[in-house]
Design an enzyme around this catalytic site. Structure first.
Site, PDB file in Angstrom:
ATOM      1  N   GLN A  78       0.836  -1.199   0.000  1.00 37.05           N
ATOM      2  CA  GLN A  78       0.000   0.000   0.000  1.00 37.05           C
ATOM      3  C   GLN A  78       0.870   1.247   0.000  1.00 37.05           C
ATOM      4  O   GLN A  78       1.297   1.734   1.045  1.00 37.05           O
ATOM      5  CB  GLN A  78      -0.943   0.007   1.211  1.00 37.05           C
ATOM      6  CG  GLN A  78      -1.943   1.126   1.117  1.00 37.05           C
ATOM      7  CD  GLN A  78      -3.024   1.050   2.166  1.00 37.05           C
ATOM      8  OE1 GLN A  78      -3.154   0.084   2.897  1.00 37.05           O
ATOM      9  NE2 GLN A  78      -3.810   2.098   2.239  1.00 37.05           N
ATOM     10  N   PHE A  79       1.113   1.783  -1.199  1.00 40.71           N
ATOM     11  CA  PHE A  79       1.978   2.949  -1.340  1.00 40.71           C
ATOM     12  C   PHE A  79       1.431   4.177  -0.636  1.00 40.71           C
ATOM     13  O   PHE A  79       2.187   5.073  -0.257  1.00 40.71           O
ATOM     14  CB  PHE A  79       2.254   3.247  -2.819  1.00 40.71           C
ATOM     15  CG  PHE A  79       1.117   3.887  -3.558  1.00 40.71           C
ATOM     16  CD1 PHE A  79       1.033   5.268  -3.663  1.00 40.71           C
ATOM     17  CD2 PHE A  79       0.129   3.108  -4.152  1.00 40.71           C
ATOM     18  CE1 PHE A  79      -0.020   5.859  -4.351  1.00 40.71           C
ATOM     19  CE2 PHE A  79      -0.917   3.696  -4.839  1.00 40.71           C
ATOM     20  CZ  PHE A  79      -0.998   5.074  -4.944  1.00 40.71           C
ATOM     21  N   THR A  80       0.131   4.241  -0.401  1.00 41.26           N
ATOM     22  CA  THR A  80      -0.459   5.434   0.218  1.00 41.26           C
ATOM     23  C   THR A  80      -0.036   5.615   1.677  1.00 41.26           C
ATOM     24  O   THR A  80      -0.284   6.677   2.254  1.00 41.26           O
ATOM     25  CB  THR A  80      -1.996   5.420   0.122  1.00 41.26           C
ATOM     26  OG1 THR A  80      -2.499   4.268   0.791  1.00 41.26           O
ATOM     27  CG2 THR A  80      -2.454   5.421  -1.332  1.00 41.26           C
TER      28      THR A  80
END
Length: 150
Positions: A78-80
């Site tokens: 999850q890059f966020t």
């Protein structure tokens, strides 16, 4: 690297209406990777995940580790988790690693966590649009950043 650990009584990941991962008791782990991350970050976090005492003992005290509880794991990229909200109202993801850096680190994380736990883990799919379902048990949610070892 940043992770969000959620103790769950059940969790699953769905991609294109197809369930790709499902567990009962265990941990759902969201993983954010940045450019400066290395195998050292992976090793430290995997050891922390395996030995973090977040499962209740017979007295209801969080005193049992994932390794000792024999709980299962779903790992989701999850890059966020590296969103910067310092300026304006639109998050910036400039600190999040691009796929050419992130994918090998993500795959290394999976391999290291499997070896550390001595069992297989389930995953989402890097870069896919995933629907993550969970029942947070407790609720227990813990944030860990390998660059800020508190």
């Amino acid at each position: 690297m940043r992770i969000v650990i959620q103790r769950v009584s059940e969790a699953s990941v769905v991609i294109n209406n197809s369930e790709v991962a499902t567990i009962q008791k265990g941990l759902l782990i969201l993983l954010g990777i940045e450019n400066e991350d290395t195998q050292e970050d992976i090793d430290w976090l995997c050891n922390k995940i395996a030995n973090l005492r977040v499962f209740p003992d017979e007295d209801g005290v969080m005193n049992i580790s994932l390794k000792a509880s024999e709980g299962d794991v779903i790992l989701v990229s999850q890059f966020t988790l590296h969103a910067s909200t310092k300026k304006g109202n639109r998050p910036s993801y400039i600190k999040a690693a691009k796929p050419d850096i992130a994918i090998p680190l993500y795959e290394g994380f999976i391999k290291t966590l499997r070896a550390t736990l001595g069992k297989s883990i389930q995953t989402g799919e890097f870069g896919a649009d995933m629907k993550v379902h969970l029942v947070n048990d407790g609720p227990v949610t813990i944030l860990i950043d390998s660059k800020n070892k508190e």
